[in-house]
Scaffold this motif. Sequence first.
Motif, PDB file in Angstrom:
ATOM      1  N   LYS A 160       0.832  -1.205   0.000  1.00 56.42           N
ATOM      2  CA  LYS A 160       0.000   0.000   0.000  1.00 56.42           C
ATOM      3  C   LYS A 160       0.855   1.239   0.000  1.00 56.42           C
ATOM      4  O   LYS A 160       0.587   2.204  -0.694  1.00 56.42           O
ATOM      5  CB  LYS A 160      -0.912   0.006   1.220  1.00 56.42           C
ATOM      6  CG  LYS A 160      -2.073  -0.957   1.101  1.00 56.42           C
ATOM      7  CD  LYS A 160      -2.953  -0.853   2.338  1.00 56.42           C
ATOM      8  CE  LYS A 160      -4.022  -1.932   2.322  1.00 56.42           C
ATOM      9  NZ  LYS A 160      -4.792  -1.944   3.581  1.00 56.42           N
ATOM     10  N   ASP A 161       1.949   1.200   0.754  1.00 61.10           N
ATOM     11  CA  ASP A 161       2.836   2.359   0.808  1.00 61.10           C
ATOM     12  C   ASP A 161       3.456   2.621  -0.547  1.00 61.10           C
ATOM     13  O   ASP A 161       3.561   3.771  -0.983  1.00 61.10           O
ATOM     14  CB  ASP A 161       3.969   2.118   1.818  1.00 61.10           C
ATOM     15  CG  ASP A 161       3.432   2.120   3.238  1.00 61.10           C
ATOM     16  OD1 ASP A 161       4.152   1.636   4.137  1.00 61.10           O
ATOM     17  OD2 ASP A 161       2.302   2.614   3.431  1.00 61.10           O
TER      18      ASP A 161
ATOM     19  N   GLU B  63       3.936   6.179  -5.458  1.00 58.59           N
ATOM     20  CA  GLU B  63       3.935   6.403  -6.905  1.00 58.59           C
ATOM     21  C   GLU B  63       2.947   7.479  -7.285  1.00 58.59           C
ATOM     22  O   GLU B  63       3.173   8.307  -8.149  1.00 58.59           O
ATOM     23  CB  GLU B  63       3.597   5.096  -7.632  1.00 58.59           C
ATOM     24  CG  GLU B  63       4.804   4.175  -7.719  1.00 58.59           C
ATOM     25  CD  GLU B  63       4.489   2.893  -8.464  1.00 58.59           C
ATOM     26  OE1 GLU B  63       5.345   2.022  -8.525  1.00 58.59           O
ATOM     27  OE2 GLU B  63       3.343   2.792  -8.989  1.00 58.59           O
ATOM     28  N   LYS B  64       1.820   7.479  -6.641  1.00 58.72           N
ATOM     29  CA  LYS B  64       0.803   8.467  -6.999  1.00 58.72           C
ATOM     30  C   LYS B  64       1.199   9.853  -6.554  1.00 58.72           C
ATOM     31  O   LYS B  64       1.175  10.804  -7.327  1.00 58.72           O
ATOM     32  CB  LYS B  64      -0.534   8.093  -6.371  1.00 58.72           C
ATOM     33  CG  LYS B  64      -1.190   6.894  -7.031  1.00 58.72           C
ATOM     34  CD  LYS B  64      -2.471   6.513  -6.306  1.00 58.72           C
ATOM     35  CE  LYS B  64      -3.057   5.242  -6.915  1.00 58.72           C
ATOM     36  NZ  LYS B  64      -4.241   4.803  -6.157  1.00 58.72           N
ATOM     37  N   ASP B  65       1.527  10.002  -5.304  1.00 56.07           N
ATOM     38  CA  ASP B  65       1.877  11.316  -4.743  1.00 56.07           C
ATOM     39  C   ASP B  65       3.352  11.328  -4.399  1.00 56.07           C
ATOM     40  O   ASP B  65       3.751  10.869  -3.333  1.00 56.07           O
ATOM     41  CB  ASP B  65       1.054  11.598  -3.484  1.00 56.07           C
ATOM     42  CG  ASP B  65      -0.425  11.450  -3.781  1.00 56.07           C
ATOM     43  OD1 ASP B  65      -1.148  10.892  -2.933  1.00 56.07           O
ATOM     44  OD2 ASP B  65      -0.826  11.876  -4.884  1.00 56.07           O
ATOM     45  N   LEU B  66       4.163  11.923  -5.289  1.00 59.59           N
ATOM     46  CA  LEU B  66       5.586  11.949  -5.017  1.00 59.59           C
ATOM     47  C   LEU B  66       5.902  12.974  -3.949  1.00 59.59           C
ATOM     48  O   LEU B  66       6.775  12.781  -3.121  1.00 59.59           O
ATOM     49  CB  LEU B  66       6.370  12.288  -6.295  1.00 59.59           C
ATOM     50  CG  LEU B  66       6.330  11.216  -7.366  1.00 59.59           C
ATOM     51  CD1 LEU B  66       6.966  11.722  -8.647  1.00 59.59           C
ATOM     52  CD2 LEU B  66       7.074   9.974  -6.886  1.00 59.59           C
TER      53      LEU B  66
ATOM     54  N   SER C 141       5.804  12.157   3.742  1.00 54.89           N
ATOM     55  CA  SER C 141       4.971  12.463   4.914  1.00 54.89           C
ATOM     56  C   SER C 141       3.951  11.370   5.145  1.00 54.89           C
ATOM     57  O   SER C 141       3.699  10.967   6.264  1.00 54.89           O
ATOM     58  CB  SER C 141       4.280  13.817   4.708  1.00 54.89           C
ATOM     59  OG  SER C 141       3.481  13.746   3.540  1.00 54.89           O
ATOM     60  N   LYS C 142       3.377  10.881   4.049  1.00 55.53           N
ATOM     61  CA  LYS C 142       2.364   9.839   4.201  1.00 55.53           C
ATOM     62  C   LYS C 142       2.984   8.535   4.700  1.00 55.53           C
ATOM     63  O   LYS C 142       2.418   7.827   5.512  1.00 55.53           O
ATOM     64  CB  LYS C 142       1.664   9.606   2.866  1.00 55.53           C
ATOM     65  CG  LYS C 142       0.677  10.714   2.564  1.00 55.53           C
ATOM     66  CD  LYS C 142      -0.306  10.338   1.468  1.00 55.53           C
ATOM     67  CE  LYS C 142      -1.280  11.475   1.301  1.00 55.53           C
ATOM     68  NZ  LYS C 142      -2.171  11.270   0.173  1.00 55.53           N
ATOM     69  N   GLN C 143       4.180   8.301   4.237  1.00 52.71           N
ATOM     70  CA  GLN C 143       4.840   7.081   4.726  1.00 52.71           C
ATOM     71  C   GLN C 143       5.100   7.220   6.217  1.00 52.71           C
ATOM     72  O   GLN C 143       4.922   6.295   6.980  1.00 52.71           O
ATOM     73  CB  GLN C 143       6.148   6.844   3.979  1.00 52.71           C
ATOM     74  CG  GLN C 143       5.955   6.141   2.651  1.00 52.71           C
ATOM     75  CD  GLN C 143       7.273   5.856   1.974  1.00 52.71           C
ATOM     76  OE1 GLN C 143       8.322   6.171   2.541  1.00 52.71           O
ATOM     77  NE2 GLN C 143       7.222   5.286   0.796  1.00 52.71           N
TER      78      GLN C 143
ATOM     79  N   ASN D 126       9.436  -4.594  -1.087  1.00 48.96           N
ATOM     80  CA  ASN D 126       9.275  -5.713  -2.023  1.00 48.96           C
ATOM     81  C   ASN D 126       8.956  -5.187  -3.403  1.00 48.96           C
ATOM     82  O   ASN D 126       8.363  -4.120  -3.539  1.00 48.96           O
ATOM     83  CB  ASN D 126       8.172  -6.638  -1.537  1.00 48.96           C
ATOM     84  CG  ASN D 126       8.660  -7.487  -0.355  1.00 48.96           C
ATOM     85  OD1 ASN D 126       9.826  -7.749  -0.241  1.00 48.96           O
ATOM     86  ND2 ASN D 126       7.747  -7.863   0.524  1.00 48.96           N
ATOM     87  N   PRO D 127       9.315  -5.932  -4.406  1.00 49.16           N
ATOM     88  CA  PRO D 127       8.970  -5.482  -5.756  1.00 49.16           C
ATOM     89  C   PRO D 127       7.474  -5.462  -5.931  1.00 49.16           C
ATOM     90  O   PRO D 127       6.720  -6.257  -5.361  1.00 49.16           O
ATOM     91  CB  PRO D 127       9.640  -6.497  -6.675  1.00 49.16           C
ATOM     92  CG  PRO D 127       9.897  -7.673  -5.810  1.00 49.16           C
ATOM     93  CD  PRO D 127      10.086  -7.174  -4.425  1.00 49.16           C
ATOM     94  N   LYS D 128       7.020  -4.529  -6.786  1.00 50.26           N
ATOM     95  CA  LYS D 128       5.604  -4.330  -6.958  1.00 50.26           C
ATOM     96  C   LYS D 128       5.005  -5.564  -7.571  1.00 50.26           C
ATOM     97  O   LYS D 128       5.474  -6.068  -8.604  1.00 50.26           O
ATOM     98  CB  LYS D 128       5.395  -3.119  -7.880  1.00 50.26           C
ATOM     99  CG  LYS D 128       4.096  -2.404  -7.673  1.00 50.26           C
ATOM    100  CD  LYS D 128       4.024  -1.150  -8.515  1.00 50.26           C
ATOM    101  CE  LYS D 128       4.152  -1.497  -9.984  1.00 50.26           C
ATOM    102  NZ  LYS D 128       3.913  -0.290 -10.830  1.00 50.26           N
ATOM    103  N   SER D 129       3.934  -6.120  -6.941  1.00 48.87           N
ATOM    104  CA  SER D 129       3.300  -7.313  -7.501  1.00 48.87           C
ATOM    105  C   SER D 129       2.439  -6.897  -8.664  1.00 48.87           C
ATOM    106  O   SER D 129       1.909  -5.813  -8.718  1.00 48.87           O
ATOM    107  CB  SER D 129       2.464  -8.009  -6.430  1.00 48.87           C
ATOM    108  OG  SER D 129       1.461  -7.137  -5.984  1.00 48.87           O
TER     109      SER D 129
END
Lengths: 298, 135
Positions: free
Chosen positions: A225-226, A231-234, A239-241, A292-295
Amino acid sequence: MAAETSSTADANHQSLTMAVAALCYEAGYESVEESVMETLMEMLQSYLTETGRSTHAYCELGGRTLPTNLDVMSAIADLGFTPNNLIAYMHRTERINLGQLTKTNETLPAPVLQVGKSINFPNYIPSTFNYPHYPDPHAYIRTMTGQTPENDYVILRERTSSQKRDVERALTRFVAKTGRSLPLLPDDKNAFPLIAAEPSTHPYLSAILPSDLEMQKLMEASEEKDNERSEKDLGDAQSKQKQNKRQRPPNEHSGSNSVEGQTSDSNRVIVSNAVNPHSSVMHNPFLRPVKNPKSKRK
Amino acid sequence: MNGIKTEKNDQTAFMKEEPMVEEEEEESQINVFNNVLQQMENYTPTIPDAVTEHFLNKAGVNSDDNRVTRLISLAAQKFIADIVNDTYQLSKMKGSAQTARSSKSKEKKMVLTMEDLTPVLAEKGIKVKKPAYYT
């Protein structure tokens, strides 16, 4: 061949040297200079060779192959020999007689013991070529290393089962020996040691808390999810993380606070990692949590 | 006329005598050689037979006859012996010239040196030049 020629040449050299020395001794000399000896030896050698050559020439001139008396006579007459005092010289009194040389057969090198038959040459090498033969076949024996794998199902099945049993037995004995153990038989305390069960203070915790596997899956899901959000909000990714990470520790912090005494080590490790989301950790790549790599399934 | 004929006869007779003399010399030499050859069966020269045969084989002579081999070795041996004897005479002449001046002494050790050998060989037509020492 070279050794043979050198040894025979040496033998002839020595014999001629001895003959010259004998002649000098007969004349009355007691010692001879080395260079003189060499000179006389060379002269004698060349005289003999030249006489032989002329004799052979005269002999062939007469259509013969074996030289005769007259051939020799003509040859030495060509070399300036005067047979005036020959007989007188023959019968001189002070003549030294060196023993006759006996010819010995040249000893061939001892034949190497040959075991087995050597390999033949390829067919494109004619047999007339005098190449040295291949060495004996025992010189390049090949023994295969390793074992041929078993293909029999029965044997393999039996092997795996016995191996499994042995491994289990060995491991249990190891844990029993190194940790707390209870003996099975009262007589022999070392024969069948059993691992002593350790009662936990809060037995119900193991039922409530998620197991290691479930914890791992949770972590992976949250990290996915992180990654999506980053990717969406660079701009707001960090901050979101951080928000996400702050949200996580309270969840687990309550869990860790309630737990006193025994908890699994893996839970502690995961908690400790999540409790410290400092910015320095973020900058240090070795301390960041694993991404982890993006599934592919979205 | 008789005188002239006799002179002619004398001349021809004289003419015939010369070749006769030469032939006799040759025959005597041949006889000498034959004699020597016959004696070779019992005579062993200083140079061993095997050595002579080796050198003759090198030159191309395949001799089964023992006497021929020994004759050649005898000739070679005499060749060297003649040279050595001449050298001996030469050195004695030189030595005697020196000892006559100095004092009477017994026979000194005779050493065959290169200095004595060179003139003797030069007389025979063999020019020998060898370095006195190796550097």
